[in-house]
Design an enzyme around this catalytic site. Sequence first.
Site, PDB file in Angstrom:
ATOM      1  N   GLY A  16       0.772  -1.236   0.000  1.00  0.00           N
ATOM      2  CA  GLY A  16       0.000   0.000   0.000  1.00  0.00           C
ATOM      3  C   GLY A  16       0.803   1.285   0.000  1.00  0.00           C
ATOM      4  O   GLY A  16       0.386   2.274  -0.593  1.00  0.00           O
ATOM      5  N   HIS A  85     -12.753  13.231 -16.048  1.00  0.00           N
ATOM      6  CA  HIS A  85     -12.144  13.336 -17.374  1.00  0.00           C
ATOM      7  C   HIS A  85     -10.838  14.132 -17.348  1.00  0.00           C
ATOM      8  O   HIS A  85     -10.676  15.080 -16.599  1.00  0.00           O
ATOM      9  CB  HIS A  85     -13.114  13.984 -18.358  1.00  0.00           C
ATOM     10  CG  HIS A  85     -13.487  15.385 -17.980  1.00  0.00           C
ATOM     11  ND1 HIS A  85     -12.757  16.475 -18.395  1.00  0.00           N
ATOM     12  CD2 HIS A  85     -14.489  15.845 -17.209  1.00  0.00           C
ATOM     13  CE1 HIS A  85     -13.302  17.571 -17.903  1.00  0.00           C
ATOM     14  NE2 HIS A  85     -14.348  17.220 -17.169  1.00  0.00           N
TER      15      HIS A  85
END
Length: 166
Positions: A16, A85
């Site tokens: 992680g 986006h």
Amino acid sequence: SLVKEYGIDGSIITVGDNWIRKIIYDDIISSLPNFKFVNAIHPSVSVGNFTELGVGIIAMAGCIINPGAKVGNFTFFATGAQIEHDCIIGDFSSISAGTVLGGHVKLAKFSALTLNVTVLDRITIGENVVVGSGSLVLKDLPDNVLVYGNPAKVIRTREKNERFLK
């Protein structure tokens, strides 16, 4: 020796912490320069058109990576992370569960957005930054800082290689 013994031709690094992932990567490549890394992307992840995906990516269930995003190598996306986006996600960065990035966000390498962070459109987050849980990021963030709050504020500086998972 395990690669040769078991015929391993690809893998993923599932640690992680961003810096530790890089150390492991460097160690593997120093011994096996042509070793291949794969992506682990849950079938429920939505990946939009015209995205660019690096290698070594881990994306958990329910993540959304929208059109035009550029996702760097060895990045991690926890459950339900949303990348709007045209975002750019730097190598060895992490985005935790429930975090939402607006459009055109730039997240530099080795940075971590923890649980339920919201980042407004067109924000740039520097290298080696950690944004604390539940924060609202309204402005660009410089390199090497810990920030949190609503709105997010710089709390202190961070050292290179400083772990964010302790």
